[in-house]
Design an enzyme around this catalytic site. Sequence first.
Site, short mmCIF file in Angstrom:
data_model
loop_
_atom_site.label_atom_id
_atom_site.label_comp_id
_atom_site.label_asym_id
_atom_site.label_seq_id
_atom_site.Cartn_x
_atom_site.Cartn_y
_atom_site.Cartn_z
CG HIS A 54 -32.56 13.13 1.00
ND1 HIS A 54 -33.52 12.53 0.27
CD2 HIS A 54 -31.77 12.27 1.19
CE1 HIS A 54 -33.01 11.21 0.06
NE2 HIS A 54 -32.17 11.06 0.58
CG ASP A 58 -24.26 10.73 3.69
OD1 ASP A 58 -24.89 10.92 2.52
OD2 ASP A 58 -23.97 9.61 3.85
C1 SDX Z 1 -27.64 10.34 0.18
O1 SDX Z 1 -31.66 9.52 -2.77
C2 SDX Z 1 -31.16 8.97 -1.69
O2 SDX Z 1 -32.08 8.61 -0.83
C3 SDX Z 1 -29.77 8.93 -1.10
C4 SDX Z 1 -29.41 8.64 0.09
C5 SDX Z 1 -29.60 7.13 0.38
O3 SDX Z 1 -29.74 6.66 1.27
O4 SDX Z 1 -29.49 6.40 -0.71
O5 SDX Z 1 -30.33 9.39 1.25
C6 SDX Z 1 -28.08 9.01 0.57
O6 SDX Z 1 -27.20 10.38 -0.90
C7 SDX Z 1 -27.93 11.52 0.86
C8 SDX Z 1 -27.47 12.69 0.36
C9 SDX Z 1 -25.93 13.09 0.69
N1 SDX Z 1 -25.44 14.23 -0.53
C10 SDX Z 1 -24.92 15.29 0.25
O7 SDX Z 1 -24.99 15.35 1.40
C11 SDX Z 1 -24.31 16.20 -0.57
C12 SDX Z 1 -24.93 17.56 -0.28
N2 SDX Z 1 -26.31 17.73 -0.75
C13 SDX Z 1 -26.64 18.13 -2.20
O8 SDX Z 1 -25.83 17.93 -2.88
C14 SDX Z 1 -28.07 17.89 -2.50
O9 SDX Z 1 -28.82 18.19 -1.35
C15 SDX Z 1 -28.36 16.70 -2.94
C16 SDX Z 1 -27.79 16.20 -3.99
C17 SDX Z 1 -28.48 15.59 -1.69
C18 SDX Z 1 -30.04 16.63 -3.45
O10 SDX Z 1 -29.90 17.51 -4.42
P1 SDX Z 1 -31.27 17.58 -5.47
O11 SDX Z 1 -32.48 16.95 -4.89
O12 SDX Z 1 -30.97 17.86 -6.85
O13 SDX Z 1 -31.70 19.19 -5.04
P2 SDX Z 1 -30.99 20.31 -5.87
O14 SDX Z 1 -29.48 20.31 -5.94
O15 SDX Z 1 -32.08 20.67 -6.87
O16 SDX Z 1 -31.07 21.70 -4.68
C19 SDX Z 1 -32.38 22.34 -4.69
C20 SDX Z 1 -31.85 23.65 -4.03
C21 SDX Z 1 -30.68 24.39 -4.94
O17 SDX Z 1 -30.82 25.68 -4.84
P3 SDX Z 1 -31.57 26.42 -6.18
O18 SDX Z 1 -30.68 26.03 -7.44
O19 SDX Z 1 -32.77 25.62 -6.35
O20 SDX Z 1 -31.35 27.85 -6.05
O21 SDX Z 1 -31.09 23.55 -2.81
C22 SDX Z 1 -29.74 23.89 -2.88
C23 SDX Z 1 -29.36 23.95 -4.41
O22 SDX Z 1 -28.47 24.68 -4.52
N3 SDX Z 1 -29.24 22.95 -2.18
C24 SDX Z 1 -27.93 23.25 -1.06
C25 SDX Z 1 -27.50 21.95 -0.70
N4 SDX Z 1 -28.37 20.98 -1.27
C26 SDX Z 1 -29.24 21.55 -2.14
N5 SDX Z 1 -27.29 24.42 -0.97
C27 SDX Z 1 -26.59 24.41 -0.16
N6 SDX Z 1 -26.01 23.12 0.35
C28 SDX Z 1 -26.72 21.99 0.28
N7 SDX Z 1 -26.25 20.69 0.90
#
Ligand code: SDX
Length: 426
Positions: free
Chosen positions: A303, A360
């Site tokens: 998140h 989710d």
């Molecule tokens: C919702 O914003 C909100 O409030 C949203 C929400 C709401 O109520 O409106 O809460 C609802 O959208 C919840 C999130 C649902 N999405 C998912 O579950 C999809 C999987 N999650 C990721 O795509 C990710 O965690 C996000 C999109 C939710 C957040 O991404 P960020 O904040 O841009 O973080 P990031 O992509 O920069 O990740 C930081 C690091 C990265 O690694 P590095 O590049 O630093 O090496 O963490 C890793 C990412 O690769 N990472 C994950 C991961 N999520 C982040 N690695 C593996 N699996 C994951 N799920």
Amino acid sequence: MTATIGIDGNSADYPVRQGSVGPEVIDIRKLYGNTGRFTFDPGFTSTAACESKITYIDGDQGILLHRGYPIEQLAEKSSFLEVAYLLLNGELPNAKEHDEFKYLITRHTMVHEQLATFYRGFRRDAHPMAIMCGVVGALSAFYHDSTDIHDPMQREIACHRLIAKMPTIAAMAYKYSVGQPFLYPDNSLSYTGNFLRMTFGVPAEPYVINPVVEDALDKIFILHADHEQNASTSTVRLAGSSGANPFACIAAGIACLWGPAHGGANEAALEMLRQIGRPERIPEFIARAKNKDDPFRLMGFGHRVYKNYDPRAKVLGEAATKVLDTLGISDPVLDTARELERIALSDDYFIEKKLYPNVDFYSGIILSAIGFPTSMFTALFALARTTGWIAQWTEMMGDSEQKIGRPRQLYTGHPRRDYVPLAQRG
Ligand code: SDX
């Protein structure tokens, strides 16, 4: 208090503003005028786009408050309709206010009869979110008496219409996909009970509402109602900042929510859990999630704000066990989810990156147990989030400091160059 920002030997002080809780903000509205430079913050990781009184999140502590009330208490003690009133009006309703609001919303649940013909234009296998984008965007073609955004009365009617009609529109999208007739709303039912009947009832017999299901779904709606300035809420605000009517703004929010990184994650998370199938396959998927060369991510994990357990996921995780036990459903996917969570939360990669289950991760297991196809999961998220979106839109419309949203950029394209006639090009 001020923050001093200096560049090229010049510096200026910028006001620092403190909210009631949470991080302070540096008001940099004069930065470009003073320095000729923009800030650069793709994804708005360090940017507050507005002032709001609706929802507060402390991502490090895993805290979520709606108008100051903890989400855990609202989920346990309130109802979705009462939370909708709270988000819109800022206070919990007294008995009279609650009854008036329930009466108002109940009597806006029907949609214009002509709207039903819209569905006929879609293929039966159209994704419900495609239908929701189209039908909600079309509402402004039917409700001209609530599109004048400068009339507070019309704004309020539009809010009530959207909250009231989203269950009807979502239920109709489901009915259309399964080839069953639409059911009209039944004003004698609760907000969520009415939605369950319009979705799963048929004209041929009475629909008996299971109170456990009604309570679980109402709790799910509460947990999805609002979440500060997430991507879809920011989309609604940006659309609203141009003066677009509220129906168009909510349609924009629905489109943004559909993405698998956002609201589409509930559908993707259950599909991922089903793909994993057996707990023995979990290490394979954990390895993929950690592999930088693999675009796969653990859906329902991570998140932007929560660097601790999403409090909504905690409530949903407990509700999943209760609902499945009460309904006598044994879904191996829940066992897989629990084992995946256990393994991930003890893995250094997830610990270091502070990746926890989010809203989710468990919601789809409950929705599937209730009988919804995965294609409806994000439509249900949109149904509930409409209340938060419209509360945020209303707040923005009342914000005297609000201007049209118009970010700038770091341009890295070609500097000026002259046109080359076709005959002279290589
Ligand atoms: C919702 O914003 C909100 O409030 C949203 C929400 C709401 O109520 O409106 O809460 C609802 O959208 C919840 C999130 C649902 N999405 C998912 O579950 C999809 C999987 N999650 C990721 O795509 C990710 O965690 C996000 C999109 C939710 C957040 O991404 P960020 O904040 O841009 O973080 P990031 O992509 O920069 O990740 C930081 C690091 C990265 O690694 P590095 O590049 O630093 O090496 O963490 C890793 C990412 O690769 N990472 C994950 C991961 N999520 C982040 N690695 C593996 N699996 C994951 N799920």
